[in-house]
Write an enzyme that holds these catalytic residues in place. Structure first.
Site, PDB file in Angstrom:
ATOM      1  N   ASP A   1      15.893 -20.528  49.111  1.00 44.28           N
ATOM      2  CA  ASP A   1      16.333 -20.298  47.736  1.00 44.28           C
ATOM      3  C   ASP A   1      16.063 -18.826  47.374  1.00 44.28           C
ATOM      4  O   ASP A   1      15.753 -18.497  46.227  1.00 44.28           O
ATOM      5  CB  ASP A   1      15.617 -21.234  46.756  1.00 44.28           C
ATOM      6  CG  ASP A   1      16.259 -21.268  45.371  1.00 44.28           C
ATOM      7  OD1 ASP A   1      17.428 -20.857  45.245  1.00 44.28           O
ATOM      8  OD2 ASP A   1      15.577 -21.672  44.412  1.00 44.28           O
TER       9      ASP A   1
ATOM     10  N   GLU B   1      25.619 -23.410  43.250  1.00 43.17           N
ATOM     11  CA  GLU B   1      24.488 -23.943  42.485  1.00 43.17           C
ATOM     12  C   GLU B   1      24.765 -23.638  41.014  1.00 43.17           C
ATOM     13  O   GLU B   1      24.524 -22.529  40.540  1.00 43.17           O
ATOM     14  CB  GLU B   1      23.165 -23.330  42.924  1.00 43.17           C
ATOM     15  CG  GLU B   1      21.983 -24.040  42.270  1.00 43.17           C
ATOM     16  CD  GLU B   1      20.636 -23.499  42.709  1.00 43.17           C
ATOM     17  OE1 GLU B   1      19.645 -24.230  42.577  1.00 43.17           O
ATOM     18  OE2 GLU B   1      20.579 -22.352  43.179  1.00 43.17           O
TER      19      GLU B   1
ATOM     20  N   HIS C   1      18.594 -29.508  39.465  1.00 42.95           N
ATOM     21  CA  HIS C   1      18.603 -28.960  38.102  1.00 42.95           C
ATOM     22  C   HIS C   1      19.049 -30.073  37.144  1.00 42.95           C
ATOM     23  O   HIS C   1      19.996 -29.933  36.378  1.00 42.95           O
ATOM     24  CB  HIS C   1      19.530 -27.746  38.009  1.00 42.95           C
ATOM     25  CG  HIS C   1      18.948 -26.525  38.651  1.00 42.95           C
ATOM     26  ND1 HIS C   1      18.052 -25.707  38.004  1.00 42.95           N
ATOM     27  CD2 HIS C   1      19.123 -26.004  39.896  1.00 42.95           C
ATOM     28  CE1 HIS C   1      17.709 -24.712  38.813  1.00 42.95           C
ATOM     29  NE2 HIS C   1      18.328 -24.877  39.972  1.00 42.95           N
TER      30      HIS C   1
ATOM     31  N   ASP D   1       6.975 -21.979  50.173  1.00 46.30           N
ATOM     32  CA  ASP D   1       6.448 -20.623  50.020  1.00 46.30           C
ATOM     33  C   ASP D   1       5.045 -20.594  49.424  1.00 46.30           C
ATOM     34  O   ASP D   1       4.487 -19.517  49.198  1.00 46.30           O
ATOM     35  CB  ASP D   1       7.389 -19.778  49.159  1.00 46.30           C
ATOM     36  CG  ASP D   1       7.553 -20.308  47.735  1.00 46.30           C
ATOM     37  OD1 ASP D   1       7.056 -21.421  47.450  1.00 46.30           O
ATOM     38  OD2 ASP D   1       8.189 -19.618  46.921  1.00 46.30           O
TER      39      ASP D   1
ATOM     40  N   HIS E   1       6.271 -22.644  44.954  1.00 47.64           N
ATOM     41  CA  HIS E   1       7.093 -23.708  44.375  1.00 47.64           C
ATOM     42  C   HIS E   1       6.466 -25.084  44.512  1.00 47.64           C
ATOM     43  O   HIS E   1       6.676 -25.951  43.667  1.00 47.64           O
ATOM     44  CB  HIS E   1       8.486 -23.713  45.020  1.00 47.64           C
ATOM     45  CG  HIS E   1       9.400 -22.653  44.513  1.00 47.64           C
ATOM     46  ND1 HIS E   1       9.312 -21.343  44.910  1.00 47.64           N
ATOM     47  CD2 HIS E   1      10.416 -22.709  43.615  1.00 47.64           C
ATOM     48  CE1 HIS E   1      10.248 -20.633  44.296  1.00 47.64           C
ATOM     49  NE2 HIS E   1      10.925 -21.433  43.506  1.00 47.64           N
TER      50      HIS E   1
ATOM     51  N   ALA F   1      16.468 -20.745  36.417  1.00 51.99           N
ATOM     52  CA  ALA F   1      16.938 -19.361  36.369  1.00 51.99           C
ATOM     53  C   ALA F   1      18.450 -19.270  36.205  1.00 51.99           C
ATOM     54  O   ALA F   1      19.081 -18.327  36.685  1.00 51.99           O
ATOM     55  CB  ALA F   1      16.502 -18.629  37.631  1.00 51.99           C
TER      56      ALA F   1
END
Length: 403
Positions: free
Chosen positions: A287, A142, A208, A261, A264, A153
């Protein structure tokens, strides 16, 4: 009658019978069925409970009142148990593996975080050994070939365009164990790199990204097949500029990753994605970073520091401070949310957490479903969908009461 014929086993192989549970079979959930486990593999999968009058050969585990589902398959996970795959330390990497296994993930792909190419190559070489040993199902890169505008991040100064030559260097460093690479298709070299990955048998994942609708379509036509954590780290759906979300949701060639979760994605957005894509095109992922399975605190994520408060991980310093940094999710909680909050059926949840990722990774010949001849990878859940048992290749990692 058993649905499938028993696999051939040596007569002296220990035999375990899991009896009385609801069983999530590919054809649907059956009540009070039974599974035989022998030699690390699934033998018979019956749609009726054990009849003691038939005579019993092997140890019997009474799982009445429980649900048995296939072992979960996580195709996007960075860490857990305080450890990170980016460390390239075999002992720390196995801490990650063991943590997620205790939560029902019997197969997982190790995800890296953006770094310098030599560092990523070193990490890949170390992770490749764990893949070859059967501890991991593959490697997912990634970054670093992602958008600075949607880096999340990932450290912006370490990002670079997806030059096919650099892409090839990372694939070579993985020695044939690379399963997936995430990139932003709008960057120079994006479509060519997608084609390179597809030709190499590696999943080209789009994420991304600040891509337009048209550029995303071009990348799909070039061979991309996965959307990396759909909605997160990409432009939102717009009514005049639909961006990547619309292109990824509408195309039947794309499987969409979703992080279930409750942080997100709003449940309504997750439900929208499942409706639009269909359960057969959804893969739930964690993730997860190092704090998965741990308490709040400060943890490393690649070269960055992450602070976890209330189970939510965010970058603690630098230009991306405050950005959500992966998750602390484990897939048992994703399953539980799916059926208790999101309104998914057990069958749909099994598709998203087991069958679909196994198919994408090319390991569905041995895992991802409760079928004769496949590895005995399974999870036992109680009435509240909490994990009470985990079996991997016929060995109990979490032993249910009475086993």
């Amino acid at each position: 009658m058993a649905q499938q014929q028993s696999a051939q086993r040596p007569s002296d192989t220990p035999r375990t019978i899991l009896a009385g549970a609801r069983i999530a079979r590919p054809s649907g959930v059956v009540e009070r069925g039974r599974i035989t486990v022998e030699g690390g593999l699934i033998g018979d999968v019956h749609s009726r409970d054990l009849d003691l009058a038939e005579g019993v050969s092997g140890s019997v585990v009474d799982l009445s009142g429980h649900l048995i589902v296939p072992g979960f398959v996580d195709m996007h996970v960075h860490g857990g148990g305080g450890g990170s795959f980016s460390s390239a330390d075999p002992e720390e990497c196995m801490t990650v593996v063991d943590t997620h296994r205790r939560h029902g993930t019997t197969s997982m792909v190790a995800s890296t975080v953006t770094g310098e190419l030599p560092d990523l190559a070193r990490q890949a070489a170390a992770l490749a050994e764990l893949v070859q040993q059967g501890e991991l199902a593959g490697i997912h890169f990634e970054g670093p070939f992602i958008s600075r505008h949607r880096c999340g991040a990932h450290q912006p100064e370490l990002l670079r365009d997806p030059d096919p030559a650099d892409v090839r260097k990372l694939l070579d460093a993985a020695h044939g164990t690379a399963s997936m690479m995430t990139l932003a298709p709008e960057l120079p070299g994006g479509p060519d790199s997608v084609r390179l990955l597809a030709d190499a048998g590696v999943i080209a994942a789009l994420g991304h990204t600040d891509s337009s609708y048209d550029a995303t379509r071009e990348a799909i036509d070039a061979g991309a097949t996965v959307a990396t954590h759909l909605f997160n780290a990409m432009p939102p759906l717009g009514h005049r500029a639909p961006g990547p979300v619309a292109a990824l949701l509408e195309d039947e060639r794309i499987t969409v990753e979703l992080i279930n979760d409750g942080t997100h994605l709003h449940p309504a957005v997750l439900q929208l994605a499942v409706r639009e894509a269909g359960a057969e095109r959804v893969a739930f992922i964690t993730d997860a970073m190092g704090a998965a399975g741990m308490n709040d605190g400060t943890y490393p994520l690649g070269p960055m520091q992450v602070e976890v408060k209330g189970g939510v991980a965010r970058i603690s310093e630098g230009p991306t401070a405050g950005s959500i940094a992966g998750s602390t999710l484990t897939l048992d909680r994703a399953f539980q949310r799916a059926v208790t909050v999101d309104g998914l059926t057990v069958d749909q949840a099994v598709q998203a957490l087991s069958a679909n990722p196994a198919r994408l990774l090319g390991i569905d010949d041995r895992t991802g479903a409760l079928q004769t001849g496949k590895d005995a990878d399974l999870v036992v859940l109680d009435a509240a969908y909490d994990v009470v048992g985990v079996m991997r290749r016929g060995e109990w990692l979490v032993r249910p009461r009475g086993a």
